[in-house]
Scaffold this motif. Structure first.
Motif, PDB file in Angstrom:
ATOM      1  N   VAL A  24     -32.980  48.040  23.199  1.00 41.63           N
ATOM      2  CA  VAL A  24     -33.128  49.271  23.155  1.00 41.63           C
ATOM      3  C   VAL A  24     -32.133  49.316  24.722  1.00 41.63           C
ATOM      4  CG1 VAL A  24     -34.665  51.406  23.914  1.00 41.63           C
ATOM      5  CG2 VAL A  24     -35.504  49.432  22.175  1.00 41.63           C
ATOM      6  N   ILE A  25     -31.396  50.103  24.280  1.00 38.87           N
ATOM      7  CA  ILE A  25     -30.548  51.172  25.885  1.00 38.87           C
ATOM      8  C   ILE A  25     -31.431  52.331  26.127  1.00 38.87           C
ATOM      9  CG2 ILE A  25     -28.634  51.299  27.124  1.00 38.87           C
ATOM     10  CD1 ILE A  25     -27.125  49.649  24.497  1.00 38.87           C
ATOM     11  N   LEU A  26     -31.614  52.172  27.778  1.00 39.00           N
ATOM     12  CA  LEU A  26     -32.472  53.460  28.295  1.00 39.00           C
ATOM     13  C   LEU A  26     -31.308  53.584  29.429  1.00 39.00           C
ATOM     14  CD1 LEU A  26     -36.055  52.467  28.348  1.00 39.00           C
ATOM     15  CD2 LEU A  26     -34.698  53.540  26.189  1.00 39.00           C
ATOM     16  N   GLY A  27     -31.223  54.852  29.282  1.00 42.67           N
ATOM     17  CA  GLY A  27     -30.230  55.273  30.840  1.00 42.67           C
ATOM     18  C   GLY A  27     -30.344  56.281  31.046  1.00 42.67           C
ATOM     19  N   LEU A  28     -29.603  57.287  31.994  1.00 46.71           N
ATOM     20  CA  LEU A  28     -30.115  58.640  32.529  1.00 46.71           C
ATOM     21  C   LEU A  28     -28.333  59.348  31.163  1.00 46.71           C
ATOM     22  CD1 LEU A  28     -30.186  59.256  35.782  1.00 46.71           C
ATOM     23  CD2 LEU A  28     -31.465  59.612  34.564  1.00 46.71           C
ATOM     24  N   ASP A  29     -28.491  60.656  31.252  1.00 50.68           N
ATOM     25  CA  ASP A  29     -27.382  61.197  30.659  1.00 50.68           C
ATOM     26  C   ASP A  29     -26.058  60.799  30.830  1.00 50.68           C
ATOM     27  OD1 ASP A  29     -29.850  62.582  29.437  1.00 50.68           O
ATOM     28  OD2 ASP A  29     -29.101  64.591  29.653  1.00 50.68           O
ATOM     29  N   CYS A  30     -25.141  60.080  30.495  1.00 50.68           N
ATOM     30  CA  CYS A  30     -23.772  60.179  30.411  1.00 50.68           C
ATOM     31  C   CYS A  30     -23.597  58.851  31.295  1.00 50.68           C
ATOM     32  CB  CYS A  30     -23.115  61.021  31.382  1.00 50.68           C
ATOM     33  SG  CYS A  30     -22.404  62.798  30.350  1.00 50.68           S
ATOM     34  N   ALA A  31     -24.691  58.646  30.928  1.00 51.98           N
ATOM     35  CA  ALA A  31     -24.818  56.629  31.687  1.00 51.98           C
ATOM     36  C   ALA A  31     -24.107  55.836  31.100  1.00 51.98           C
ATOM     37  CB  ALA A  31     -26.081  56.076  31.518  1.00 51.98           C
ATOM     38  N   GLY A  32     -23.474  56.302  30.067  1.00 51.47           N
ATOM     39  CA  GLY A  32     -22.497  55.346  28.974  1.00 51.47           C
ATOM     40  C   GLY A  32     -23.125  54.132  28.573  1.00 51.47           C
ATOM     41  N   LYS A  33     -24.149  54.826  27.741  1.00 58.27           N
ATOM     42  CA  LYS A  33     -25.120  53.740  26.829  1.00 58.27           C
ATOM     43  C   LYS A  33     -24.776  53.688  25.609  1.00 58.27           C
ATOM     44  CE  LYS A  33     -28.894  57.051  27.497  1.00 58.27           C
ATOM     45  NZ  LYS A  33     -27.792  57.333  28.186  1.00 58.27           N
ATOM     46  N   THR A  34     -23.772  55.021  24.836  1.00 54.64           N
ATOM     47  CA  THR A  34     -23.519  54.758  24.226  1.00 54.64           C
ATOM     48  C   THR A  34     -21.918  54.079  23.930  1.00 54.64           C
ATOM     49  OG1 THR A  34     -24.264  57.072  23.139  1.00 54.64           O
ATOM     50  CG2 THR A  34     -22.133  56.092  21.665  1.00 54.64           C
ATOM     51  N   THR A  35     -21.468  54.057  25.024  1.00 58.41           N
ATOM     52  CA  THR A  35     -20.033  53.150  25.325  1.00 58.41           C
ATOM     53  C   THR A  35     -20.697  51.802  24.680  1.00 58.41           C
ATOM     54  OG1 THR A  35     -19.364  55.126  26.407  1.00 58.41           O
ATOM     55  CG2 THR A  35     -18.301  52.621  26.789  1.00 58.41           C
ATOM     56  N   VAL A  36     -21.031  51.724  25.384  1.00 56.71           N
ATOM     57  CA  VAL A  36     -21.805  50.060  25.576  1.00 56.71           C
ATOM     58  C   VAL A  36     -21.868  49.632  23.968  1.00 56.71           C
ATOM     59  CG1 VAL A  36     -23.838  48.308  26.094  1.00 56.71           C
ATOM     60  CG2 VAL A  36     -22.876  50.126  27.233  1.00 56.71           C
ATOM     61  N   LEU A  37     -22.960  50.763  23.533  1.00 59.06           N
ATOM     62  CA  LEU A  37     -22.815  50.082  22.234  1.00 59.06           C
ATOM     63  C   LEU A  37     -21.545  49.762  21.077  1.00 59.06           C
ATOM     64  CD1 LEU A  37     -25.654  49.719  19.712  1.00 59.06           C
ATOM     65  CD2 LEU A  37     -24.910  52.649  19.790  1.00 59.06           C
ATOM     66  N   TYR A  38     -20.559  50.980  20.969  1.00 61.40           N
ATOM     67  CA  TYR A  38     -19.681  50.621  20.645  1.00 61.40           C
ATOM     68  C   TYR A  38     -19.207  49.837  21.034  1.00 61.40           C
ATOM     69  CZ  TYR A  38     -21.179  54.589  17.546  1.00 61.40           C
ATOM     70  OH  TYR A  38     -22.322  54.988  17.050  1.00 61.40           O
ATOM     71  N   ARG A  39     -18.824  49.485  22.047  1.00 61.22           N
ATOM     72  CA  ARG A  39     -17.754  48.794  22.641  1.00 61.22           C
ATOM     73  C   ARG A  39     -18.543  47.461  22.135  1.00 61.22           C
ATOM     74  NH1 ARG A  39     -15.122  47.679  27.649  1.00 61.22           N
ATOM     75  NH2 ARG A  39     -13.705  45.344  27.344  1.00 61.22           N
ATOM     76  N   LEU A  40     -20.328  47.034  22.589  1.00 59.47           N
ATOM     77  CA  LEU A  40     -20.057  45.654  21.541  1.00 59.47           C
ATOM     78  C   LEU A  40     -20.142  45.673  20.334  1.00 59.47           C
ATOM     79  CD1 LEU A  40     -22.923  45.214  23.827  1.00 59.47           C
ATOM     80  CD2 LEU A  40     -21.594  43.483  23.499  1.00 59.47           C
ATOM     81  N   GLN A  41     -19.682  46.422  19.760  1.00 56.76           N
ATOM     82  CA  GLN A  41     -19.747  46.358  18.044  1.00 56.76           C
ATOM     83  C   GLN A  41     -18.659  46.831  17.863  1.00 56.76           C
ATOM     84  OE1 GLN A  41     -20.772  49.557  15.175  1.00 56.76           O
ATOM     85  NE2 GLN A  41     -21.702  48.601  13.589  1.00 56.76           N
ATOM     86  N   PHE A  42     -17.298  47.077  17.907  1.00 57.35           N
ATOM     87  CA  PHE A  42     -15.656  46.904  18.166  1.00 57.35           C
ATOM     88  C   PHE A  42     -15.000  46.305  18.473  1.00 57.35           C
ATOM     89  CE2 PHE A  42     -17.754  51.606  16.029  1.00 57.35           C
ATOM     90  CZ  PHE A  42     -17.566  50.912  14.838  1.00 57.35           C
ATOM     91  N   ASN A  43     -15.504  45.958  19.836  1.00 54.48           N
ATOM     92  CA  ASN A  43     -15.197  45.252  20.952  1.00 54.48           C
ATOM     93  C   ASN A  43     -13.641  46.495  21.755  1.00 54.48           C
ATOM     94  OD1 ASN A  43     -14.538  43.607  22.645  1.00 54.48           O
ATOM     95  ND2 ASN A  43     -12.800  41.945  21.437  1.00 54.48           N
ATOM     96  N   GLU A  44     -13.683  47.387  21.496  1.00 53.60           N
ATOM     97  CA  GLU A  44     -12.671  48.637  21.897  1.00 53.60           C
ATOM     98  C   GLU A  44     -13.509  49.824  22.744  1.00 53.60           C
ATOM     99  OE1 GLU A  44     -11.208  50.486  18.597  1.00 53.60           O
ATOM    100  OE2 GLU A  44     -10.540  48.696  18.229  1.00 53.60           O
ATOM    101  N   PHE A  45     -12.769  50.504  23.530  1.00 51.22           N
ATOM    102  CA  PHE A  45     -13.658  51.805  24.017  1.00 51.22           C
ATOM    103  C   PHE A  45     -13.352  53.012  22.722  1.00 51.22           C
ATOM    104  CE2 PHE A  45     -13.019  55.670  25.946  1.00 51.22           C
ATOM    105  CZ  PHE A  45     -13.241  56.186  26.473  1.00 51.22           C
ATOM    106  N   VAL A  46     -14.229  53.329  22.916  1.00 52.04           N
ATOM    107  CA  VAL A  46     -14.291  54.373  22.050  1.00 52.04           C
ATOM    108  C   VAL A  46     -15.069  55.836  22.900  1.00 52.04           C
ATOM    109  CG1 VAL A  46     -15.979  55.782  19.934  1.00 52.04           C
ATOM    110  CG2 VAL A  46     -15.004  53.106  19.686  1.00 52.04           C
TER     111      VAL A  46
END
Ligand SMILES: Nc1nc2c(ncn2[C@@H]2O[C@H](COP(=O)(O)OP(=O)(O)OP(=O)(O)O)[C@@H](O)[C@H]2O)c(=O)[nH]1
Ligand SMILES: [Mg+2]
Length: 64
Positions: A24-46
């Protein structure tokens, strides 16, 4: 956060390859949680938009 914490070699490869985890990734708004998730999945910036609700993805480690 999204860019710095999502290097596959530093996060996923340190986990045992024979196990599965719920993370589970928790954090404030705009902390970069979704960026981490999709970077780990696709190995590229989304490019992201603010998440409504939550995102869930299944990620397979490259090291396994
Ligand atoms: N400079 C920089 N920008 C980042 C980094 N990680 C994410 N961002 C940017 O920060 C913004 C928010 O990233 P998101 O991944 O959508 O943040 P979030 O935590 O999912 O936001 P919510 O869904 O609103 O809670 C986006 O414009 C990203 O491109 C980083 O490591 N460095
Ligand atoms: Mg988000």
């Amino acid at each position: 956060m999204g860019n710095g914490l999502s290097d596959q070699t530093s996060i996923l490869s340190s986990l045992p390859s024979f196990q599965s985890f719920h993370i589970v990734i928790l954090g404030l708004d705009c902390a970069g949680k979704t960026t981490v998730l999709y970077r780990l999945q696709f190995n590229e910036f989304v490019n992201t938009v603010p998440t409504k609700g939550f995102n869930t993805e299944k990620i397979k480690s490259l090291s396994s």
